[in-house]
Motif scaffolding. Sequence first.
Motif, mmCIF file in Angstrom:
data_model
loop_
_atom_site.group_PDB
_atom_site.id
_atom_site.type_symbol
_atom_site.label_atom_id
_atom_site.label_comp_id
_atom_site.label_asym_id
_atom_site.label_seq_id
_atom_site.Cartn_x
_atom_site.Cartn_y
_atom_site.Cartn_z
ATOM 1 N N THR A 364 2.298 10.696 -8.923
ATOM 2 C CA THR A 364 1.948 10.348 -10.276
ATOM 3 C C THR A 364 1.818 8.797 -10.556
ATOM 4 O OG1 THR A 364 4.383 9.899 -10.821
ATOM 5 C CG2 THR A 364 3.690 12.194 -11.095
ATOM 6 N N GLN A 365 1.345 8.296 -11.642
ATOM 7 C CA GLN A 365 1.307 6.806 -11.806
ATOM 8 C C GLN A 365 2.577 6.132 -11.722
ATOM 9 O OE1 GLN A 365 -0.623 6.022 -15.756
ATOM 10 N NE2 GLN A 365 -2.178 7.683 -15.488
ATOM 11 N N ASN A 366 3.724 6.865 -11.990
ATOM 12 C CA ASN A 366 5.180 6.081 -12.076
ATOM 13 C C ASN A 366 5.556 5.907 -10.475
ATOM 14 O OD1 ASN A 366 5.372 5.680 -14.898
ATOM 15 N ND2 ASN A 366 6.350 7.821 -14.784
ATOM 16 N N THR A 367 5.065 6.980 -9.698
ATOM 17 C CA THR A 367 5.471 6.962 -8.375
ATOM 18 C C THR A 367 4.544 5.960 -7.785
ATOM 19 O OG1 THR A 367 4.100 8.920 -7.517
ATOM 20 C CG2 THR A 367 6.409 9.385 -8.379
ATOM 21 N N VAL A 368 3.483 5.919 -8.063
ATOM 22 C CA VAL A 368 2.461 4.758 -7.430
ATOM 23 C C VAL A 368 3.109 3.391 -7.767
ATOM 24 C CG1 VAL A 368 0.227 3.741 -7.669
ATOM 25 C CG2 VAL A 368 0.713 6.365 -7.450
ATOM 26 N N LEU A 369 3.298 3.260 -9.108
ATOM 27 C CA LEU A 369 3.905 1.841 -9.533
ATOM 28 C C LEU A 369 5.267 1.493 -8.669
ATOM 29 C CD1 LEU A 369 3.344 1.832 -13.339
ATOM 30 C CD2 LEU A 369 2.426 0.174 -11.528
ATOM 31 N N THR A 370 6.102 2.635 -8.588
ATOM 32 C CA THR A 370 7.183 2.213 -8.170
ATOM 33 C C THR A 370 6.985 1.678 -6.430
ATOM 34 O OG1 THR A 370 8.467 3.734 -9.380
ATOM 35 C CG2 THR A 370 9.507 3.130 -7.347
ATOM 36 N N ASP A 371 6.199 2.371 -5.752
ATOM 37 C CA ASP A 371 5.963 2.080 -4.339
ATOM 38 C C ASP A 371 5.375 0.854 -4.396
ATOM 39 O OD1 ASP A 371 6.968 4.439 -3.456
ATOM 40 O OD2 ASP A 371 5.027 5.424 -3.149
ATOM 41 N N LEU A 372 4.239 0.439 -5.111
ATOM 42 C CA LEU A 372 3.718 -0.945 -5.204
ATOM 43 C C LEU A 372 4.519 -2.116 -5.509
ATOM 44 C CD1 LEU A 372 0.224 0.170 -6.988
ATOM 45 C CD2 LEU A 372 0.763 -0.130 -4.508
ATOM 46 N N GLU A 373 5.398 -1.676 -6.623
ATOM 47 C CA GLU A 373 6.384 -2.886 -6.656
ATOM 48 C C GLU A 373 7.542 -3.130 -5.761
ATOM 49 O OE1 GLU A 373 8.056 -1.324 -10.376
ATOM 50 O OE2 GLU A 373 6.565 -1.891 -11.510
ATOM 51 N N ASN A 374 7.344 -2.037 -4.825
ATOM 52 C CA ASN A 374 8.332 -2.498 -3.557
ATOM 53 C C ASN A 374 7.504 -2.957 -2.503
ATOM 54 O OD1 ASN A 374 10.972 -1.426 -4.988
ATOM 55 N ND2 ASN A 374 10.362 0.742 -4.768
ATOM 56 N N GLY A 375 6.323 -3.265 -2.787
ATOM 57 C CA GLY A 375 5.675 -3.660 -1.538
ATOM 58 C C GLY A 375 4.934 -2.648 -0.567
ATOM 59 N N LYS A 376 4.857 -1.474 -1.141
ATOM 60 C CA LYS A 376 4.295 -0.230 -0.130
ATOM 61 C C LYS A 376 2.845 -0.002 -0.644
ATOM 62 C CE LYS A 376 8.840 1.975 0.413
ATOM 63 N NZ LYS A 376 9.703 3.175 0.112
ATOM 64 N N ARG A 377 2.229 0.165 0.441
ATOM 65 C CA ARG A 377 0.858 0.953 -0.082
ATOM 66 C C ARG A 377 1.096 2.225 -0.187
ATOM 67 N NH1 ARG A 377 -4.290 -1.212 1.460
ATOM 68 N NH2 ARG A 377 -3.269 -3.121 2.664
#
Length: 429
Positions: A364-377
């Motif tokens: 989801t958009q939220n899981t994508v944002l969470t990963d990106l904010e943690n520096g993950k691709r």
Amino acid sequence: MKEQKPIYEEILNYTKDGRTYWVSLAINPVRDENGDLKNYIAVQADITATKKSALDAKYKLEAIGRANAVMEFDTKGIVLDVNQNYLDIIGYEKEELIGKHHEMMVDQHTSQSKEYKDLWDRLAKGEFVSGEFERYTKSGSKVILKGVFNPIFDINGKAIKVVKFATDITQEKTLERENERQQAELMNHMEAINKTIGSLEFDKKGKIVKANEIYLSITGFKLEDIAGKSYFDLLPEKDRFKPQYQLMWESLQNGKFFSGEFKQVDKNGHEVWLSGTINPIYDSAQNLEKVLLLAQFTTKSKQKLNELGGSVTAMKGVIPILELNTDFSLKNANPLFFEASGFSRMTLKAVDFANHFKLEKGVTQNTVLTDLENGKRVETYLEFKTNDGDWIGSKVSIAGVQNLDLELDKIIILFTGMVEQQLKLKNVN
């Protein structure tokens, strides 16, 4: 005279033409053998020169007293007199000081010291003492006086009292000490700067005067290699006659400073990049004295940035790329994505992500944002609806771009799985 007493007086007289002169007049009665008044003998002397000298000294002392703090002591340090200037500095009333010892204006440590006792011994012997002296006011605050202790002598050359003339330099000394502190702080800063960044010093005509060790070690020059040369001699040959550099030096001489990236060459003629400032330095009369360049060498970073820029340019030529804001609104795209989607730059921002894009199940958009904010691709599968209403799917790589505060600033989607037929690419090979 009627009382038959001796008379002594100094009298101001006038000549026939109106000029003034002073005489000393002594009149003594003369008596006969019976003690009766016989006559008077008067003796007078012209004391005009002596009187002028005395008046001159008097008026000079009064002028000194108006401009200075003045205090009189006996040779043991007992206060005999004090003027208003001195009272204004130390906060006492005159009657609080007369008859008291000078030590009431110094601290206990000073009053009991050998140096303080020696001061009054020297003055009693007729020595002059000058300097800067710490004194304490009635309220206990410290003041600094600059002045001189002057012994006053009798006709036999013996010191009979001491007159002190002084001025309050407390504020001046405070400013001087603050200036010394700032100078020391500045020197510490400059020392730290010299250990971390390169510096070049030019005279007001733009000729190199100094270079620190960092600059010399990175560029490979020795100071004698570049001393006396101009800023233009450090530029790549193709840039030396560009008008912007001449304009920059003219602006420096008019008080402007420059910050940014500067390109030069090292001893071997290779390009080096610096990031910093070029600053005009002025003397106390606000005349240009020199020019100082302070900068960090960024050659490696510049090379990496150029390499990265080249890679990004190459990537944009073969992979469709879409940029999103952090709220998943569409921001921008490269030509390959516009060609595949049928959207234009004008219509892209009106496209709603939720209605035109489908993430694979569980993403989801939220899981994508969470990963990106943690520096993950994020590697996933994404479908999007073209401007014609067709749905196209592709493996995608989703990456985050951070701002200077290390916060997520935008989202980049790379459509890595699109095949040539689906994208309708032209001339890929």
